[in-house]
Scaffold this motif. Structure first.
Motif, PDB file in Angstrom:
ATOM      1  N   HIS A  94       0.834  -1.190   0.000  1.00  0.00           N
ATOM      2  CA  HIS A  94       0.000   0.000   0.000  1.00  0.00           C
ATOM      3  C   HIS A  94       0.874   1.246   0.000  1.00  0.00           C
ATOM      4  N   MET A  96       0.939   4.931   1.019  1.00  0.00           N
ATOM      5  CA  MET A  96       0.147   5.642   2.011  1.00  0.00           C
ATOM      6  C   MET A  96       0.715   7.040   2.255  1.00  0.00           C
ATOM      7  N   VAL A  98       0.190  10.820   4.930  1.00  0.00           N
ATOM      8  CA  VAL A  98      -0.375  11.403   6.152  1.00  0.00           C
ATOM      9  C   VAL A  98       0.060  12.874   6.224  1.00  0.00           C
ATOM     10  N   ARG A 197      -0.290  -1.996   7.775  1.00  0.00           N
ATOM     11  CA  ARG A 197      -1.339  -1.023   7.453  1.00  0.00           C
ATOM     12  C   ARG A 197      -2.167  -0.618   8.679  1.00  0.00           C
ATOM     13  N   GLU A 201      -2.692   3.236   9.939  1.00  0.00           N
ATOM     14  CA  GLU A 201      -4.013   3.863   9.900  1.00  0.00           C
ATOM     15  C   GLU A 201      -4.419   4.414  11.262  1.00  0.00           C
ATOM     16  N   TRP A 205      -2.555   7.682   8.808  1.00  0.00           N
ATOM     17  CA  TRP A 205      -2.159   7.418   7.431  1.00  0.00           C
ATOM     18  C   TRP A 205      -3.341   6.854   6.646  1.00  0.00           C
ATOM     19  N   ARG A 206      -3.384   7.140   5.342  1.00  0.00           N
ATOM     20  CA  ARG A 206      -4.435   6.568   4.497  1.00  0.00           C
ATOM     21  C   ARG A 206      -3.822   6.003   3.220  1.00  0.00           C
TER      22      ARG A 206
END
Length: 224
Positions: A94, A96, A98, A197, A201, A205-206
């Motif tokens: 992923h 990510m 933030v 992940r 999150e 974070w996304r």
């Protein structure tokens, strides 16, 4: 979105001490210089914008082991574009991001360690590094972040199996995020695993894109 991928490339190169990225029509080539990762090819486009023909052409041109492809697309899709000799990580990665706001935390909001653990932070070659030692002095957790202007790339965040579920990963990440923000970075970027992940999150974070990792291992090993 290509700007986020480029920010990841630029920060990763600084973090790992790799060669400057070489611009390609489809993205970038980075010479890393280790046996396990000689070179990596990173695509700048994401998802449905990734050119299948270009991925296939680059993959077919690879004949030596230790070359990686990094593509922001589903592994189940990208794997079908590669020929013989390629190993595709079945666990999706992923990309990510933030917002980096940690520098504004009040002192009493800063992450605290469990009793007996020791935190050390230092900077070398433009990379901020964090280490946590266990009460007996052994390694417990680590991570690093490379600020490159408005963005900063977090990298190599790890926690010892023996010291997990104690909040150490959170301490490492929040310390890195704050350090990057204090240097003027506004956005954090990382490439995380599915296992990591959940931690990221919880810290805001996304996921902005899936990430496929593929390595050329040779036809014999790939077919084993």
């Amino acid at each position: 979105m290509e700007g986020i991928v480029r920010a990841w490339v630029d920060g990763w190169v600084v973090s790992r001490g790799a060669a400057p990225p070489v611009v390609q029509p489809w993205g970038w080539t980075i010479d890393v210089g280790t046996e396990s990762q000689v070179t990596r090819h990173v695509w700048g486009s994401v998802g449905g914008d990734v050119d299948e023909a270009a991925v296939g052409e680059v993959a077919r041109a690879v004949t030596g082991t230790g070359v990686w492809l990094k593509v922001c697309h589903d592994p189940a899709v990208v794997g079908g574009w590669l020929g013989a000799g390629w190993w595709v990580d079945p666990e999706p990665g992923h990309l990510m991001t933030v917002p980096l706001t940690g520098a504004g935390e009040a002192p009493d909001e800063r992450p605290s360690l469990p009793a007996g653990y020791r935190l050390r932070t230092w900077s070398r070659g433009g990379v901020v590094r964090v280490m946590i030692a266990a009460p007996d002095g052994s390694w417990a957790a680590r991570g690093q972040i490379a600020p490159t202007g408005a963005t900063a790339v977090a990298d190599q965040v790890e926690t010892s199996q023996a010291h997990r579920r104690r909040g150490l990963g959170s301490v490492v990440m929040r310390t890195l995020q704050r350090a990057a923000a204090e240097q003027g970075a506004q956005t954090g970027v990382l490439a995380g695993t599915e296992a990591g992940r959940a931690l990221y999150e919880t810290l805001g974070w996304r996921v902005v894109a899936p990430l496929t990792s593929a390595k050329f291992v040779g036809a014999e090993r790939a077919g084993a």
